[in-house]
Design an enzyme around this catalytic site. Sequence first.
Site, short mmCIF file in Angstrom:
data_model
loop_
_atom_site.label_atom_id
_atom_site.label_comp_id
_atom_site.label_asym_id
_atom_site.label_seq_id
_atom_site.Cartn_x
_atom_site.Cartn_y
_atom_site.Cartn_z
CG HIS A 86 -4.05 -36.60 12.97
ND1 HIS A 86 -5.01 -36.22 12.06
CD2 HIS A 86 -4.86 -36.26 14.10
CE1 HIS A 86 -6.15 -35.86 12.50
NE2 HIS A 86 -6.17 -35.84 13.84
CG ASP B 299 -6.23 -35.46 24.04
OD1 ASP B 299 -7.65 -35.05 23.81
OD2 ASP B 299 -5.30 -34.73 24.40
CB SER B 300 -6.56 -35.93 17.97
OG SER B 300 -7.91 -35.80 18.16
CG PHE C 299 -14.13 -33.84 13.11
CD1 PHE C 299 -13.96 -35.05 12.65
CD2 PHE C 299 -13.58 -33.14 14.48
CE1 PHE C 299 -12.90 -35.70 12.95
CE2 PHE C 299 -12.79 -34.38 14.81
CZ PHE C 299 -12.02 -35.28 14.18
N GLY C 300 -14.21 -30.44 12.80
CA GLY C 300 -12.93 -29.62 13.55
C GLY C 300 -12.17 -28.66 12.69
NE ARG D 186 -23.42 -38.69 14.70
CZ ARG D 186 -23.06 -38.42 13.36
NH1 ARG D 186 -22.68 -39.40 12.60
NH2 ARG D 186 -23.11 -37.12 13.02
CE LYS D 187 -19.59 -35.85 10.97
NZ LYS D 187 -19.54 -35.10 9.81
CG ASP E 44 -11.16 -32.50 9.09
OD1 ASP E 44 -9.93 -32.54 9.39
OD2 ASP E 44 -11.74 -33.33 9.10
#
Length: 202
Positions: free
Chosen positions: A180, A69-70, A152-153, A10-11, A155
């Site tokens: 990015h 994809d990141s 998120f992730g 969602r983010k 961060d």
Amino acid sequence: MELVIATRNRKKNEEMKRILEGLPVSFYTLDDFPDCPEVIEDADTFKGNAAKKAFAVSGYTKKPAISDDSGLEVYALNGAPGVFSARYAGEGADDVNNLEKLLSEMRDITKGKRGARFVCCIALAFPDGKAAAFEGYVEGSIGRDPKGSNGFGYDPVFYPKGYNKTFAEMTAQEKDSLSHRAMALKAFREYIVRLFRPKPSK
Ligand code: IMP
């Protein structure tokens, strides 16, 4: 033009729509195609995974699709977590598990050696098989403790170069000006603008 954003995150969806605002594009998300099959991200590059997803979703929906994809590459860890960023702490791991694993792997890495970069590859696939890819990077370093609650992730531990706050301490607008994903989407945006620009008559 119609475009399916091929992510269930969602983010990420929100970030993408925000950055692509104003384009002559009607957006769909995978919520509009609840039966679209999941795609296994098993390629060993960001580009390979992004293209795999974009082709699968475009093939299923019969509309152009973009997929990203990141992930995070830490130089002292030889590029890990890399394409495994979302499942660094194992299948089913969440952001907190992954971040804890990263901090634990980096426990003995000293301040000047904590360089890292976020990488994003956006793939665009058309139902007729045409495709394009766009990449974006942001350099930075990994802190010792999570700071901030936005994003998120990874961060909360990522300090973009030249800033003394993490992505998670930035507003969405600040992150969008550096990230990015924003860089890759900017390249994508320029491609779409060129596509719609009237051709000069001879
Ligand atoms: P994927 O692109 O959905 O496969 O996931 C990539 C993973 O990389 C995410 O689950 C996050 O852990 C991480 N990641 C990618 N982009 C970002 C970002 O902008 N901030 C923080 N973590 C990110």
